[in-house]
Design a protein around this motif. Structure first.
Motif: not given
Length: 411
Positions: A265-270
């Motif tokens: 999820v953190l990677v997708a946000d970026v």
């Protein structure tokens, strides 16, 4: 050379002001004119400049992306009737030895008039806000990591070898031991007994590791480091809550991206914050991977291909993709893991990870265009793609070990 924009303006922007060159193409016997003026960077003067450019009939304004000084001008020009182009400084360098603020403005106006400069991507306001949040979170995570590193150095100074036994200093058990040390407890038996879960199997080793020269000075410094870490944790939590609010319009895309192995999820946000979510900005997947800096460079001269090192690209996006590639390379029975293993043998780990990053970003582009969920090609993709090549390779490996191979195909 054809003039595409007869009335064009170039801007060289600094912190306090901007040099603005208005270039008006002459017709017939009339000569081309270029008038340079200086405007302040405060909001009132920027709005006056916008009105001035409209009054001059300017259809395109080219400004250089210098630091953050371009933002007050660009954002106030967004709703103006002329086109605003934010130029990459690398692509609009003037001739060396003839550089000044005035000449730079004139050069930008000339490039813009002949349509020789392409604009950098400036996402809309919601994406800009999301980008600010994700970048702030990434910065705080880095600062928190540095505090953990400083804490570990402090323990080394005190002779406490806690991280030799525990896998990480961030564990719940290690935090309990550190708090006890700060509170004044020095008995290694008592400290080791604070271990929880699997770490309790290492109590004898912990008793040895917790013998040191931890004193009041170390306690003061450790308390400060832990307080800073807690402060970063709270700030990161607040940023994450705010990101969850701002990501709502793009939640479907985030869920889609998270179906790729290794993408959290953190990677997708970026990814969403840095690419702008709208992949129509990038006509092809190749252009996106090149912009991100995960595609081989092109450097050929006189028929010789030189270094194909990837361009710098977007550092925040590359960092996030790097995390995803590391996770994907360790995944089980996936195409991305097979791709990593195939390349790492002959090109090394770094190039293999870049190749996986490129595959991930390429998939994201296609998924954003079609709305389809990620479909894994499977760990046996390269073996089944060319069965004859796989057979020859297997035979060659066995013969290299001294075996004589006779194959009989199973019916």
């Amino acid at each position: 050379m054809e003039v595409v924009h007869p009335r064009c303006a170039g801007m060289d922007i600094s912190k306090a002001d901007a040099k603005v060159c208005v270039r008006i193409q002459g017709s017939g016997s009339r000569a081309t004119t270029s008038e340079v003026s200086t405007w302040g960077s405060v909001t009132r003067q920027v709005l006056e400049l916008r009105d001035f450019l409209v009054g001059q009939g300017v259809t395109r304004v080219v400004m250089e992306a210098t630091g953050d000084y371009w933002k007050p001008f660009y954002y106030l020009f967004e709703d103006a009737p002329f086109e605003t182009v934010l130029a990459n400084p690398v692509r609009v360098k003037a001739i060396k030895g003839r550089k000044s603020d005035v000449s730079d403005a004139a050069w930008l106006a000339d490039l813009g008039a002949h349509d020789l400069v392409s604009g950098s991507m400036v996402p809309p306001e919601p994406i800009r806000q999301l980008r600010d949040l994700t970048r702030a979170r990434a910065g705080l995570v880095q600062q928190r990591t540095r505090e953990y590193q400083r804490l570990e150095k402090l323990l080394e100074d005190a002779g406490i070898k806690l991280t030799v036994v525990a896998s990480k200093i961030t564990l719940v058990s290690t935090r309990r031991m550190l708090e006890a040390l700060i509170a004044g407890e020095r008995d290694p038996v008592v400290l080791a007994d604070l271990a929880k879960a699997k770490l309790r199997t290492k109590i004898p080793e912990l008793r040895e590791a917790l013998v040191g020269r931890f004193n009041e000075h170390h306690a003061f410094m450790a308390r400060m480091r832990l307080d800073l870490i807690d402060h970063h944790d709270q700030a990161i939590e607040k940023l994450t809550e705010r990101i969850e609010v701002m990501i709502e319009p793009f939640r479907a895309l985030r869920d889609l991206i998270c179906t790729i192995p290794g993408v959290s999820v953190l990677v997708a946000d970026v990814v969403i914050a840095e690419t702008g979510a709208d992949m129509r900005v990038f006509p092809t997947a190749e252009q996106l991977t090149s912009w991100a800096g995960v595609a081989p460079g092109s450097n050929e001269s006189a028929g010789r291909k030189k270094s194909t090192k990837a361009r710098p690209g977007n550092t925040y996006l590359k960092a996030a993709l790097g995390q995803a590639a590391e996770a994907a390379s360790r995944s089980k029975d996936t195409y991305l893991a097979a791709k990593f293993q195939r390349i790492v043998k002959r090109r090394g780990k770094k190039r293999a990870l870049v190749a996986v990053q490129r595959s991930i970003l390429n998939s994201i582009w296609h998924m954003a265009q079609t709305g389809e969920v990620y479909t894994d090609l499977g760990a046996d993709y390269y073996r089944t793609r060319d069965p004859e090549r796989t057979r020859r390779h297997a035979i060659a490996q066995l013969e290299a070990l001294g075996y004589h191979v006779n194959l009989h195909k199973v019916a």
